[in-house]
Design an enzyme around this catalytic site. Structure first.
Site, PDB file in Angstrom:
ATOM      1  N   GLY A   1     -31.185  84.964 -56.350  1.00 54.52           N
ATOM      2  CA  GLY A   1     -31.355  86.153 -57.106  1.00 54.52           C
ATOM      3  C   GLY A   1     -32.527  86.062 -57.992  1.00 54.52           C
ATOM      4  O   GLY A   1     -33.588  84.988 -57.908  1.00 54.52           O
TER       5      GLY A   1
ATOM      6  N   GLU B   1     -32.175  79.393 -55.381  1.00 52.81           N
ATOM      7  CA  GLU B   1     -33.335  79.915 -54.614  1.00 52.81           C
ATOM      8  C   GLU B   1     -33.547  81.326 -55.585  1.00 52.81           C
ATOM      9  O   GLU B   1     -32.852  82.262 -55.560  1.00 52.81           O
ATOM     10  CB  GLU B   1     -32.716  80.280 -53.242  1.00 52.81           C
TER      11      GLU B   1
ATOM     12  N   CYS C   1     -38.318  87.411 -51.936  1.00 56.81           N
ATOM     13  CA  CYS C   1     -38.614  86.466 -52.725  1.00 56.81           C
ATOM     14  C   CYS C   1     -39.854  85.927 -52.066  1.00 56.81           C
ATOM     15  O   CYS C   1     -40.760  85.438 -52.836  1.00 56.81           O
ATOM     16  CB  CYS C   1     -37.539  85.595 -52.900  1.00 56.81           C
TER      17      CYS C   1
ATOM     18  N   GLU D   1     -23.177  93.773 -55.813  1.00 58.35           N
ATOM     19  CA  GLU D   1     -22.312  95.042 -55.736  1.00 58.35           C
ATOM     20  C   GLU D   1     -22.910  96.302 -54.948  1.00 58.35           C
ATOM     21  O   GLU D   1     -22.401  97.027 -54.735  1.00 58.35           O
ATOM     22  CB  GLU D   1     -21.808  95.428 -57.182  1.00 58.35           C
TER      23      GLU D   1
ATOM     24  N   GLU E   1     -42.423  89.055 -60.551  1.00 58.49           N
ATOM     25  CA  GLU E   1     -42.005  89.893 -59.399  1.00 58.49           C
ATOM     26  C   GLU E   1     -42.084  91.143 -59.510  1.00 58.49           C
ATOM     27  O   GLU E   1     -41.041  91.672 -60.244  1.00 58.49           O
ATOM     28  CB  GLU E   1     -40.735  89.212 -59.106  1.00 58.49           C
TER      29      GLU E   1
ATOM     30  N   LYS F   1     -19.566  85.836 -53.733  1.00 58.23           N
ATOM     31  CA  LYS F   1     -19.797  87.303 -54.287  1.00 58.23           C
ATOM     32  C   LYS F   1     -20.906  87.861 -53.713  1.00 58.23           C
ATOM     33  O   LYS F   1     -22.126  87.316 -54.352  1.00 58.23           O
ATOM     34  CB  LYS F   1     -19.648  87.310 -55.766  1.00 58.23           C
TER      35      LYS F   1
END
Ligand code: NDP
Length: 506
Positions: free
Chosen positions: A245, A267, A301, A195, A401, A192
């Site tokens: 993610g 990750e 990241c 989106e 982040e 997946k």
């Protein structure tokens, strides 16, 4: 803003028609079972660039069934390493052939510069070739030391059906850090993509089919985290989930996977520091800091979003970083000269802006940027190169982040203090040190809590070198030989030689 380097809209053409993306299930391209679709609006140009099938539970069910059957029938898992390697090499060649097309759609959906997208696709085909080489090295162990009548074998086997869930920041590269290793091991998969960036994963599916991957081995379901990602995580027919993610979703996946105790590889995010000592090659360090924070608009990241500079050079270093930041070309991602493109969504742009405003309210000083960037001719969202100094390590901008082109600057006096600041973080993805003294670099490398340490460089990556994080940056490793190990199980086979077994019942 006028003294920034802004690239206005280029001559490059938008597509005449949006990309049409469908699910790949059991070798067929399908609409959703309920017929629903969604649109992706380009973050740079503001127009619809993709129309995609919007998956639901029934689509995931069909894809997992296909992957399970393909695995259990041994359509892929029982082929030889040589056969798998040959196919992965073919896919690598096809990726090279389609490089411009993939890069174009990657740029339109993600907002990243076309030159960077081209480099990423080149890097991705290299990873496919590396994974192909591993397919032929997969082997276990033998124990010929268990006694004259015993032989022990440790077989390496594919884990089984793997759910691959990927984010929007490096859609093609990240799926290429997972899929070829899973395939090299003999697994079957359901993928997946985010989106926001479905197109290039669909192109990769087309290339897998063209190369001759058997039906059901590679399946793709498009749509949202909920219900598609959640169903792919909870399904008991899935043996493993590999996810890249946010840490929040990573934790949700661990919880959801606990119901069926499947293997999880994660990750996740980072708040990656670079420490700069006075004896460093400062010109190179300034350039690397600027690269580290603005690359992929900071939506990375591995973003070097936190620098820790020695007090003696802090003022001069900050000024040089601000000066160089002004020269970085921000703007139209379709222009080959652009180095920093658009921000992924308007919501994300607001999130970035809030971090900067909150830091300023808490006493930090904004030395550059701190606002949206207007790019003439483009309707999408862009953010100015931003540098925030006088940051304290307990501020959210120093700990979380930001995922934008925003640099936080902290200072230190001693190596011990620098290491303390580096390790005072929930994340542990990567860290960097700049010094001409090898002892300083080595001590830093050994004491930093991070999955990767760079010394006198930033963000160089190689297919051979493992990648992953410690603490809340994840679990497991991608790339390198570790990348294959993630998708393998060990099976113990204990064999008696001859009729030497003593009866248990006399
Ligand atoms: P997410 O972590 O939410 O999304 C990553 C992927 O997971 C997407 O494909 C997403 O689908 C899917 N997903 C979402 N929820 C679930 C779920 N419950 N179960 C299974 N899959 C799920 O990232 P966001 O796009 O929301 O970004 C938010 C923040 O995450 C960023 O600001 C950044 O800080 C961080 N991030 C870190 C990345 C990294 O490389 N480490 C990459 C991307 C984001 P969908 O997009 O359809 O919701």
């Amino acid at each position: 803003m006028s003294d920034l380097n802004v690239v206005s809209i280029s001559e490059a053409k938008l597509p005449a028609e949006p990309f049409v993306a469908r699910h790949l299930i059991d070798g067929d391209w399908r609409q959703s079972a309920d017929g629903s679709t969604f649109d992706r609006v380009s973050p740079s140009h503001g127009s619809v660039v993709t129309k995609a099938a919007k998956g639901g539970a029934r689509d995931v069910d069909a894809a997992v069934s296909a992957a399970r059957l393909a695995f259990d029938k041994g359509r892929w898992s029982r082929t030889s390493g040589k056969e798998r390697a040959t196919l992965l090499l073919k896919i690598a060649d096809l990726i090279d052939r389609e490089r411009e097309r993939i890069a174009y759609w990657e740029t339109l959906e993600s907002g990243k510069p076309i030159s960077q997208a081209m480099a990423e696709i080149e890097g991705a085909s290299d990873i496919w070739r590396f994974a192909a080489s591993l397919a032929r090295t997969m082997h276990g162990e033998s124990y010929n030391s268990l006694g004259s009548d015993m032989l022990g074998l440790v077989l390496k086997e594919p884990v089984g059906v793997v759910s691959i869930i990927t984010p929007w920041n490096f859609p093609f590269l990240i799926v290429s850090q997972k899929l070829p290793f899973a395939l090299a091991a003999g697994c079957t998969v359901v993928i997946k993509p985010s989106e926001m960036t479905p197109a290039t994963t669909v192109i990769l599916g087309e290339l897998c089919i063209e190369a001759g991957i058997p039906a059901g081995v590679v399946n793709i379901v498009l749509g949202y985290g909920d219900p598609v990602g959640t169903a792919m995580t909870a399904d008991k027919r899935v043996d493993m989930v590999t996810f890249t993610g946010s840490t929040g979703v990573g934790k949700a996946i661990v919880k959801a996977a606990a119901g069926t105790l499947k293997k999880v590889s994660l990750e996740l995010g980072g708040k990656n520091p670079q420490v700069i000592f006075p004896d460093a090659d400062l010109e190179s360090a300034v350039d690397a800091v600027v690269f580290g924070v603005y690359f992929n608009a900071g939506e990375c990241c591995n973003s070097g979003s936190r620098i820790i500079v020695h007090e003696d050079i802090a003022e001069a270093f900050l000024k040089a970083t601000v000066d160089l930041s002004r020269k970085v070309p921000f703007g139209d991602p379709l222009d080959p000269s652009t180095k920093v493109g658009a921000i992924i969504t308007p919501d994300h742009q607001s999130k970035i802006d809030k971090y900067v405003r909150d830091a300023a309210d808490a006493g930090a000083t904004v030395h550059l940027g701190g606002e949206a960037l207007t790019v003439p001719g483009l309707a999408g969202q862009f953010y100015q190169p931003t540098i925030v100094a006088d940051v304290k390590s307990d501020m959210p901008i120093a700990r979380e982040e930001v995922f934008g082109p925003v640099l936080s600057v902290l200072t230190f006096k001693t190596l011990d203090e620098a290491i303390e600041l580096v390790n005072d973080a929930d994340y542990g993805l990567s860290a960097g040190v700049w010094s001409e003294n090898v002892h300083t670099c080595l001590e830093f490398a050994r004491r930093a809590h991070a999955g990767t340490v760079w010394t006198n460089t930033w963000m160089d990556g190689f297919a051979e070198m493992p990648f992953g994080g410690v603490k809340e940056s994840g679990q497991g490793r991608e790339l390198g030989k570790y990348g294959l190990d993630e998708f393998l199980e060990a099976k113990t086979v204990t064999m008696r030689i001859g009729k030497t077994r003593a009866p248990w019942v006399a």
